[in-house]
Write a protein that holds these residues in place. Structure first.
Motif, PDB file in Angstrom:
ATOM      1  N   PRO A  87       0.577  -1.295   0.065  1.00 32.44           N
ATOM      2  CA  PRO A  87       0.036  -0.055   0.091  1.00 32.44           C
ATOM      3  C   PRO A  87       0.879   1.289   0.072  1.00 32.44           C
ATOM      4  CG  PRO A  87      -1.032  -1.700   1.555  1.00 32.44           C
ATOM      5  CD  PRO A  87       0.364  -2.281   0.933  1.00 32.44           C
ATOM      6  N   GLU A  88       1.907   1.302   0.672  1.00 32.02           N
ATOM      7  CA  GLU A  88       2.732   2.502   0.769  1.00 32.02           C
ATOM      8  C   GLU A  88       3.521   2.762  -0.765  1.00 32.02           C
ATOM      9  OE1 GLU A  88       2.940  -0.352   2.901  1.00 32.02           O
ATOM     10  OE2 GLU A  88       5.122  -0.656   3.482  1.00 32.02           O
ATOM     11  N   ASP A  89       3.317   1.893  -1.657  1.00 35.30           N
ATOM     12  CA  ASP A  89       3.791   2.128  -2.799  1.00 35.30           C
ATOM     13  C   ASP A  89       2.870   2.941  -3.683  1.00 35.30           C
ATOM     14  OD1 ASP A  89       5.088  -1.368  -3.166  1.00 35.30           O
ATOM     15  OD2 ASP A  89       6.202   0.750  -2.895  1.00 35.30           O
ATOM     16  N   THR A  90       1.767   3.227  -3.121  1.00 33.39           N
ATOM     17  CA  THR A  90       0.676   4.166  -3.887  1.00 33.39           C
ATOM     18  C   THR A  90       1.214   5.503  -4.134  1.00 33.39           C
ATOM     19  OG1 THR A  90      -1.316   2.804  -2.894  1.00 33.39           O
ATOM     20  CG2 THR A  90      -1.764   5.240  -3.726  1.00 33.39           C
ATOM     21  N   ALA A  91       1.093   5.836  -5.512  1.00 35.57           N
ATOM     22  CA  ALA A  91       1.763   7.216  -5.525  1.00 35.57           C
ATOM     23  C   ALA A  91       1.255   7.474  -7.231  1.00 35.57           C
ATOM     24  CB  ALA A  91       3.268   7.225  -5.447  1.00 35.57           C
ATOM     25  N   VAL A  92       1.784   8.532  -7.618  1.00 33.14           N
ATOM     26  CA  VAL A  92       1.756   8.800  -8.836  1.00 33.14           C
ATOM     27  C   VAL A  92       3.225   8.693  -9.516  1.00 33.14           C
ATOM     28  CG1 VAL A  92       1.459  10.607 -10.856  1.00 33.14           C
ATOM     29  CG2 VAL A  92      -0.234  10.614  -8.887  1.00 33.14           C
ATOM     30  N   TYR A  93       3.530   8.036 -10.635  1.00 33.36           N
ATOM     31  CA  TYR A  93       4.676   7.524 -11.022  1.00 33.36           C
ATOM     32  C   TYR A  93       5.353   8.175 -12.215  1.00 33.36           C
ATOM     33  CZ  TYR A  93       5.245   3.769  -7.573  1.00 33.36           C
ATOM     34  OH  TYR A  93       5.147   3.082  -6.503  1.00 33.36           O
ATOM     35  N   PHE A  94       6.320   8.983 -12.152  1.00 28.20           N
ATOM     36  CA  PHE A  94       6.873   9.669 -13.170  1.00 28.20           C
ATOM     37  C   PHE A  94       8.030   9.111 -13.916  1.00 28.20           C
ATOM     38  CE2 PHE A  94       3.934  13.421 -12.510  1.00 28.20           C
ATOM     39  CZ  PHE A  94       3.691  13.310 -11.224  1.00 28.20           C
ATOM     40  N   CYS A  95       8.087   9.379 -15.168  1.00 27.09           N
ATOM     41  CA  CYS A  95       9.389   9.188 -15.721  1.00 27.09           C
ATOM     42  C   CYS A  95      10.147  10.130 -16.188  1.00 27.09           C
ATOM     43  CB  CYS A  95       9.162   8.084 -16.874  1.00 27.09           C
ATOM     44  SG  CYS A  95       8.095   8.842 -18.422  1.00 27.09           S
ATOM     45  N   ALA A  96      11.296  10.185 -16.313  1.00 23.63           N
ATOM     46  CA  ALA A  96      12.291  11.436 -16.385  1.00 23.63           C
ATOM     47  C   ALA A  96      13.306  10.998 -17.085  1.00 23.63           C
ATOM     48  CB  ALA A  96      12.595  12.060 -15.340  1.00 23.63           C
ATOM     49  N   ALA A  97      13.999  12.015 -18.183  1.00 24.83           N
ATOM     50  CA  ALA A  97      15.037  11.737 -18.850  1.00 24.83           C
ATOM     51  C   ALA A  97      16.000  12.951 -18.446  1.00 24.83           C
ATOM     52  CB  ALA A  97      14.929  11.831 -20.430  1.00 24.83           C
ATOM     53  N   GLY A  98      17.276  12.277 -18.103  1.00 26.71           N
ATOM     54  CA  GLY A  98      18.149  13.379 -17.561  1.00 26.71           C
ATOM     55  C   GLY A  98      19.528  12.937 -17.587  1.00 26.71           C
ATOM     56  N   ARG A  99      20.553  13.419 -16.214  1.00 34.64           N
ATOM     57  CA  ARG A  99      21.813  12.978 -16.069  1.00 34.64           C
ATOM     58  C   ARG A  99      21.984  12.609 -14.698  1.00 34.64           C
ATOM     59  NH1 ARG A  99      22.955  18.478 -16.092  1.00 34.64           N
ATOM     60  NH2 ARG A  99      20.672  18.728 -16.523  1.00 34.64           N
ATOM     61  N   GLY A 100      23.126  11.944 -14.411  1.00 29.40           N
ATOM     62  CA  GLY A 100      23.204  11.093 -13.015  1.00 29.40           C
ATOM     63  C   GLY A 100      22.382   9.875 -12.575  1.00 29.40           C
ATOM     64  N   VAL A 101      22.536   9.384 -11.696  1.00 22.87           N
ATOM     65  CA  VAL A 101      21.962   8.430 -11.246  1.00 22.87           C
ATOM     66  C   VAL A 101      21.625   8.657  -9.576  1.00 22.87           C
ATOM     67  CG1 VAL A 101      23.595   6.946 -12.268  1.00 22.87           C
ATOM     68  CG2 VAL A 101      24.139   7.511 -10.168  1.00 22.87           C
ATOM     69  N   GLY A 102      20.458   7.630  -9.475  1.00 23.49           N
ATOM     70  CA  GLY A 102      19.833   7.740  -8.200  1.00 23.49           C
ATOM     71  C   GLY A 102      19.177   8.947  -7.598  1.00 23.49           C
ATOM     72  N   HIS A 103      19.085   9.232  -6.537  1.00 19.18           N
ATOM     73  CA  HIS A 103      18.628  10.402  -6.016  1.00 19.18           C
ATOM     74  C   HIS A 103      19.282  12.000  -6.417  1.00 19.18           C
ATOM     75  CE1 HIS A 103      21.816  10.283  -2.997  1.00 19.18           C
ATOM     76  NE2 HIS A 103      21.687  11.450  -2.995  1.00 19.18           N
ATOM     77  N   LEU A 104      20.434  11.653  -7.103  1.00 16.17           N
ATOM     78  CA  LEU A 104      21.360  12.743  -7.740  1.00 16.17           C
ATOM     79  C   LEU A 104      21.118  13.097  -9.130  1.00 16.17           C
ATOM     80  CD1 LEU A 104      24.905  12.035  -6.250  1.00 16.17           C
ATOM     81  CD2 LEU A 104      22.892  13.586  -5.522  1.00 16.17           C
ATOM     82  N   MET A 105      20.085  12.396  -9.629  1.00 17.35           N
ATOM     83  CA  MET A 105      19.628  12.305 -10.895  1.00 17.35           C
ATOM     84  C   MET A 105      19.020  13.924 -11.070  1.00 17.35           C
ATOM     85  SD  MET A 105      17.306  10.192 -13.541  1.00 17.35           S
ATOM     86  CE  MET A 105      16.935  10.788 -15.205  1.00 17.35           C
ATOM     87  N   GLU A 106      19.565  14.435 -12.179  1.00 18.13           N
ATOM     88  CA  GLU A 106      18.963  15.809 -12.590  1.00 18.13           C
ATOM     89  C   GLU A 106      18.172  15.556 -13.804  1.00 18.13           C
ATOM     90  OE1 GLU A 106      22.658  18.650 -10.833  1.00 18.13           O
ATOM     91  OE2 GLU A 106      21.993  18.655 -13.099  1.00 18.13           O
ATOM     92  N   SER A 107      17.027  15.807 -13.622  1.00 20.03           N
ATOM     93  CA  SER A 107      15.942  15.572 -14.772  1.00 20.03           C
ATOM     94  C   SER A 107      16.045  16.583 -15.743  1.00 20.03           C
ATOM     95  CB  SER A 107      14.543  14.916 -14.315  1.00 20.03           C
ATOM     96  OG  SER A 107      14.899  13.882 -13.217  1.00 20.03           O
ATOM     97  N   ASP A 108      15.974  16.424 -16.854  1.00 18.11           N
ATOM     98  CA  ASP A 108      15.827  17.489 -18.147  1.00 18.11           C
ATOM     99  C   ASP A 108      14.153  17.730 -18.346  1.00 18.11           C
ATOM    100  OD1 ASP A 108      19.108  16.728 -19.285  1.00 18.11           O
ATOM    101  OD2 ASP A 108      18.319  18.367 -18.202  1.00 18.11           O
ATOM    102  N   TYR A 109      13.750  16.129 -18.709  1.00 15.64           N
ATOM    103  CA  TYR A 109      12.240  16.006 -19.239  1.00 15.64           C
ATOM    104  C   TYR A 109      11.568  15.251 -18.180  1.00 15.64           C
ATOM    105  CZ  TYR A 109      14.980  17.995 -23.272  1.00 15.64           C
ATOM    106  OH  TYR A 109      15.716  18.573 -24.178  1.00 15.64           O
ATOM    107  N   TRP A 110      10.123  15.568 -18.300  1.00 17.48           N
ATOM    108  CA  TRP A 110       9.330  14.859 -17.250  1.00 17.48           C
ATOM    109  C   TRP A 110       8.195  14.214 -18.019  1.00 17.48           C
ATOM    110  CZ3 TRP A 110      10.329  13.146 -12.427  1.00 17.48           C
ATOM    111  CH2 TRP A 110      11.500  14.011 -11.609  1.00 17.48           C
ATOM    112  N   GLY A 111       7.803  13.027 -17.790  1.00 19.82           N
ATOM    113  CA  GLY A 111       6.514  12.407 -18.381  1.00 19.82           C
ATOM    114  C   GLY A 111       5.439  13.220 -17.438  1.00 19.82           C
ATOM    115  N   GLN A 112       4.241  12.682 -17.920  1.00 20.02           N
ATOM    116  CA  GLN A 112       2.746  13.271 -17.085  1.00 20.02           C
ATOM    117  C   GLN A 112       2.581  12.548 -15.997  1.00 20.02           C
ATOM    118  OE1 GLN A 112       3.076  10.912 -19.555  1.00 20.02           O
ATOM    119  NE2 GLN A 112       1.033   9.804 -19.169  1.00 20.02           N
TER     120      GLN A 112
END
Length: 120
Positions: A87-112
């Motif tokens: 149940p704690e996985d409940t969320a809106v999930y977004f995909c993103a394109a960017g640079r870097g990995v993990g929580h340091l990823m800097e996203s250039d583009y986001w999905g809806q």
């Protein structure tokens, strides 16, 4: 640039879902890809990232062993296989394109975003 996420839905705890994100308008292999999620009343957090080649993946601790991120560079698509959902996985999930990995990823583009709801 478009990132079209799909595959969300309602599932019972313990179930599985597979999210897809089809990218267009960008040189897909130049970008790391990631899945982020935002639960109601919480900040957006990273769930998983995958390197440009697809060989290097990083997961947030809460999804390790349950989620698998992968990409198909021939189809310009990134996937998130989610098993043993909670149940704690409940969320809106977004995909993103960017640079870097993990929580340091800097996203250039986001999905809806696509809604994932896990019932107990």
């Amino acid at each position: 640039v478009q990132l079209q996420a799909s595959g969300g839905g309602l599932v019972q705890a313990g179930g599985s879902l597979r999210l897809s994100c089809a990218a267009s308008g960008l040189r897909f292999t130049s970008y790391a890809m990631g899945w982020f999620r935002q639960a109601p009343g919480k900040e957006r957090e990273f769930a998983a990232t995958v390197s440009q080649s697809g060989y290097f993946t990083v997961y947030t601790d809460s999804v390790k062993g349950r989620f698998t991120i992968s990409r198909d560079n021939a189809r310009n698509t990134v996937y998130l296989e989610m098993n043993s959902l909670k149940p704690e996985d409940t969320a809106v999930y977004f995909c993103a394109a960017g640079r870097g990995v993990g929580h340091l990823m800097e996203s250039d583009y986001w999905g809806q975003g696509t809604q994932v709801t896990v019932s107990s």
